[in-house]
Design a protein around this motif. Structure first.
Motif, PDB file in Angstrom:
ATOM      1  N   ARG A   1       0.820  -1.200   0.000  1.00 38.85           N
ATOM      2  CA  ARG A   1       0.000   0.000   0.000  1.00 38.85           C
ATOM      3  C   ARG A   1       0.861   1.260   0.000  1.00 38.85           C
ATOM      4  O   ARG A   1       2.006   1.253   0.463  1.00 38.85           O
ATOM      5  CB  ARG A   1      -0.928   0.039   1.220  1.00 38.85           C
TER       6      ARG A   1
ATOM      7  N   ASP B   1      -3.343   1.097  -3.862  1.00 36.13           N
ATOM      8  CA  ASP B   1      -2.636  -0.137  -4.154  1.00 36.13           C
ATOM      9  C   ASP B   1      -1.314   0.218  -4.839  1.00 36.13           C
ATOM     10  O   ASP B   1      -1.311   0.943  -5.842  1.00 36.13           O
ATOM     11  CB  ASP B   1      -3.488  -1.030  -5.060  1.00 36.13           C
ATOM     12  N   ARG B   2      -0.213  -0.301  -4.330  1.00 35.58           N
ATOM     13  CA  ARG B   2       1.094   0.113  -4.824  1.00 35.58           C
ATOM     14  C   ARG B   2       1.348  -0.361  -6.251  1.00 35.58           C
ATOM     15  O   ARG B   2       2.074   0.278  -7.016  1.00 35.58           O
ATOM     16  CB  ARG B   2       2.182  -0.418  -3.901  1.00 35.58           C
TER      17      ARG B   2
ATOM     18  N   ILE C   1      -7.844   2.610  -2.858  1.00 33.19           N
ATOM     19  CA  ILE C   1      -8.585   1.530  -2.200  1.00 33.19           C
ATOM     20  C   ILE C   1      -9.219   1.964  -0.889  1.00 33.19           C
ATOM     21  O   ILE C   1      -9.896   1.182  -0.236  1.00 33.19           O
ATOM     22  CB  ILE C   1      -7.663   0.323  -1.952  1.00 33.19           C
TER      23      ILE C   1
END
Length: 858
Positions: free
Chosen positions: A787, A805-806, A812
């Protein structure tokens, strides 16, 4: 002076008038005598009604009649007796066992009348009117006022009165007691749903049964039979004057001004509690008014209601000269007996409060106040139509005595329309000076009400600036009242409550406090009116009052270290060791010299602290011992003196080695090259002169370092390598950053994602505009959860925490932190991870440390 009518209490509002006697034509200021009035004729009259219009209703009961429940009776089956029915005026003997007929008359249109004055009579405790039919059927009524309706209710009152004597003398009953018995029985028979009258005997029996079911009236009957006037009363039968806590009325008031001008305003009356009155200290019911006199000033009235009536204890209005002289006084007498006048007040020699005849002396006055219940009427107001409103007249007679001689009379007539279990629905006030014309003073009508939980036209609305509050934090709610036209009602006090005090508490100003994690609903109430429920979620966010300069997390010990500057009011010049689970300080370490920037070795052995000592820039704390084991300078300059730490990082795998982005003090640009120190000893190679580096971030290995320019407008990214001799420049270009390196990328707080090896932007976090100021944003990443967390802090009133979301960069989660930082105008700084799901940051300039969990996104 407040007006002479101020003392009139009809319990739902007080009228403000100003009488100027000296301005009235023909006034007593010249010593003129008051007009001579003609003698008033005492006439008693009334209706004569019976079931089916017959005094003797002889009918054999059929099977159908047997099905009629004896629980129902009276009133709906009553009609006028035939014209020419004989009505007797008679006097009871000493034991009320026989009568002497004084005069007779006959009915016309169902009515009769006797001129008592012509007969040399007046209402008395032993004077009755009577009709009789064949078979011994009769109906009687006591003559206690100007109205004596003859019907089964009056017969029931007669029987109960005589029976209460138990053979004793009629003189045990005073005229007032006989009047009150008649009034109480009449009210019960009128206001209770007793069904359809079938016969006189049946109807009388059911009325008497209903009376016996009223404990107050029974107590009064027993007390009245004793010698002398009883102090026990029959009570407010019908509840014409509600005193239930929380009852509320809204009135539209029209006041007459000079000439034909009028002024209109709204007034809200609330039964707001119990408390001592301001003058006598008697525990009273408090009637709070929002706009009693139309000037927007709230006012409280104090009154006590008991079985015999209502006693007024006035208000806190210091301008009201008259009421203060009268209190306490009887404002209402119970019961409200139709056709009977009751004298409530008689006072003399009171101070009028102003000089009417110009001799610099206040006039005096005598006054009487009378109450008369007149008749039932149907009244329509904005609050509805009320078919059984009882018209009551309050008449106040003031005789103002002039200090120069003479007097003048002022009469105020206050006409009230009262509805059972609702109270005042309409009022009209008129005044007359001497023999002049009636002057309209004021009218008011009910627009909405809630009495004892019933009614309508009023609503409460509660709003919250946020649906959540922090653990231990506060949230201010706002309640507003609106009338049936959706107009706000000002100057009202609300009562607040929480559905679960273990989750949130709320004080009486509407301020919510988060006690434990969870959700509860809160609402406001105004008497019996309840607002909408507002759900409040207590989030796992704690705001701790703490002045800090930097913070860093020690994952091995699960502690947060914070540096506290010299000027702090608590724990200055120390490193605080904080347990983020509980938000408590578990240890302090004194370092002195205004500690600031922190850096932690990856083996959690050393904590480096930047300080501002004259010859020292960094102190190192051995976390195993909690002691300072090294202090060193990061260099000096012939002009600027001691160099300071702008940023610093411990080389991964080398806990004794520290990279420092140095800065000048008092010189711009402040960049003073970047150097490496091993146990305080500088390596020879520094970042080349001219490379502006204020921010440091290690890359994927211990030999890869990235630097950024915090000061430049365009900025650049510097790629550096670390060797035994120090730093070497590998390349520059692309863009500046202020963020975190994670798995090959740098995530900057302005939303850009940078590949530092390619030196180019490879992505942008959605919803984070590159054009907006990002100076107050904070960013960090969680490799374990994949994250990216961005604290969007450009607006203190709309501060949001975003989760991405990375990999996909999709958002999110989002959580508004506005409620956590109400009135916090400082700059957020030092966003870090702690534990498995914790985040922390500090508020510069407002001395707050914020601890939260990522569960706030769920």
């Amino acid at each position: 002076m407040k007006d002479a009518a101020q003392f009139l209490l009809s319990l739902t509002c007080v009228v403000s008038l100003i009488f100027s006697i000296s301005s009235c034509g023909g006034g007593g200021g010249e010593g003129a005598p008051p007009p001579v009035s003609t003698a008033t004729q005492a006439i008693v009259s009334g209706t004569v009604q019976a079931p089916g219009g017959q005094v003797a209703f002889f009918k054999e009961k059929s099977f159908k009649d047997l099905l009629v429940s004896e629980a129902y009776a009276v009133l709906t089956g009553l009609t006028n007796v035939p014209d020419s029915t004989i009505v007797q005026l008679a006097r009871l003997d000493a034991n009320a066992s026989s009568i002497s007929v004084i005069s007779t008359t006959s009915t016309s249109g169902g009515r009769y009348s006797f001129n008592l004055t012509a007969l040399g009579l007046q209402p008395a405790n032993d004077l009755i009117v009577r009709v009789a039919g064949s078979g011994g059927k009769e109906m009687r009524a006591f003559v206690v006022g100007t109205v004596a309706d003859i019907n089964p209710a009056s017969e029931a009152a007669y029987q109960l009165t005589v029976q209460s004597l138990n053979g004793g003398p009629i003189n045990n009953l005073t005229l007032q007691e006989v009047s009150d018995i008649s009034g109480a029985v009449g009210l019960i028979s009128t206001l209770q749903d007793l069904g359809t009258a079938i016969s006189i005997d049946q109807t009388v029996g059911l009325i008497k049964s209903a009376v016996r079911n009223n404990p107050k009236v029974n107590e009064f009957l027993a007390a009245a039979a004793a010698t002398g006037q009883t102090t026990v009363g029959a009570g407010d039968i019908g509840n014409f004057y509600p005193f239930e806590q929380g009852s509320i009325w809204r009135y539209r008031v029209t006041r007459s001004l000079s000439g034909s001008e009028t002024a209109s305003y709204e007034n809200t009356v609330l039964v707001s509690g119990q408390g001592p009155d301001p003058w006598k200290g008697v525990n009273s019911t408090i009637f709070s008014q929002s706009n009693a006199d139309g000037d927007g000033r709230p006012e409280n009235m104090y009154a006590v209601k008991d079985s015999s009536g209502i006693t007024s204890y006035g208000s806190v209005d210091l301008d009201d000269n008259i009421t203060h002289q009268l209190t306490p006084y009887t404002a209402v007498h119970f019961p409200l007996t139709i056709g009977v006048s009751v004298q409530l007040i008689e006072r003399s020699g009171l101070d009028w409060g102003q000089d009417e005849d110009g001799d610099v002396k206040n006039e005096t006055f005598n006054m009487k106040l009378f109450q008369t219940a007149l008749e039932y009427e149907s009244i329509s107001t904005n609050a509805g139509t009320f078919p059984t409103a009882l018209r009551v007249e309050e008449k106040a007679v003031f005789v103002v005595i002039f200090s120069r001689g003479g007097d003048a009379t002022v009469i105020q007539t206050n006409t009230l329309w009262l509805v059972p279990n609702i109270g005042l629905v309409k009022r009209s006030i008129q005044a007359q000076v001497e023999a002049g014309p009636l002057q309209p003073i004021l009218t008011e009508e009910l627009t909405s009400y809630v009495v004892n939980g019933k009614g309508g036209g009023l609503r409460l609305e509660v709003t919250a600036p946020s649906p959540s509050v922090t653990l231990g934090g506060t949230l201010q709610l706002v309640a507003k009242a609106f009338d049936q036209s959706n107009n706000p009602i000002p100057a009202l006090g609300f009562t607040w409550d929480s559905s679960n005090h273990d989750i949130v508490t709320i004080n009486q100003t509407g301020e919510v406090t988060g006690v434990n994690l969870g959700q509860a609903s809160v609402h406001a109430s105004l008497g019996s009116i309840i607002s909408n429920d507002v759900p409040v979620t207590v989030q796992d966010i704690r705001v701790i009052n703490l002045e800090t300069s930097d913070l860093i997390y020690d994952g091995s010990r699960q502690y947060i270290y914070t540096s506290v500057p010299t000027g702090a009011s608590v724990n200055p010049d120390r490193i605080l060791v904080i347990n983020p689970e509980s938000g408590t300080i578990v240890r302090t370490i004194f370092v002195g010299d205004n500690p600031g920037k922190l850096a932690l070795s990856d083996n959690h052995q050393y904590l480096y602290v930047a300080v501002t000592a004259p010859a020292v820039s960094v102190r190192r704390i051995n976390l195993l011992t909690g002691q300072i084991d090294l202090s060193f300078s990061v260099g000096t300059n012939i002009v600027a003196g001691q160099l300071r730490v702008d940023d610093m990082e411990v080389i991964p795998g080398s806990p004794q080695s520290l990279v420092v982005a140095r800065m000048y003090i008092g010189i711009s640009p402040r960049y003073a090259e970047t150097a490496i120190f091993d146990n305080g000893v500088q390596r020879p190679n520094t970042a080349p002169f001219g490379e502006s580096i204020n921010i440091l971030e290690f890359g994927a290995t211990a030999t890869k370092l990235y630097g950024a320019d915090r000061e430049g407008t365009g900025g650049h990214l510097s790629s550096l390598s670390i060797g035994p001799s120090g730093l070497n420049l590998v390349g520059t270009g692309c863009c500046s950053f202020d963020g975190r390196f994670d798995t090959g990328l740098i995530y900057s707080k302005d939303g850009r994602i940078i590949d530092p090896e390619l030196r180019r932007i490879v992505g942008v976090l959605p919803g984070v505009s590159l054009l907006e100021s990002s100076n107050d944003n904070l960013i960090t990443t969680d490799s374990n959860k994949g994250r990216v967390y961005l604290l969007k802090g450009t607006n203190d009133l709309d501060r949001q925490l975003l989760a991405f979301d990375r990999t996909s960069l999709s958002q999110i989660g989002a959580a508004s932190l506005s409620s956590s930082f109400t009135h916090l105008t400082g700059v957020p700084s030092s966003l870090i991870l702690w534990g498995t799901d914790g985040l922390a940051f500090r508020i510069e300039g407002y001395n707050k440390l914020v601890l939260l969990r990522t569960s706030i996104f769920h």
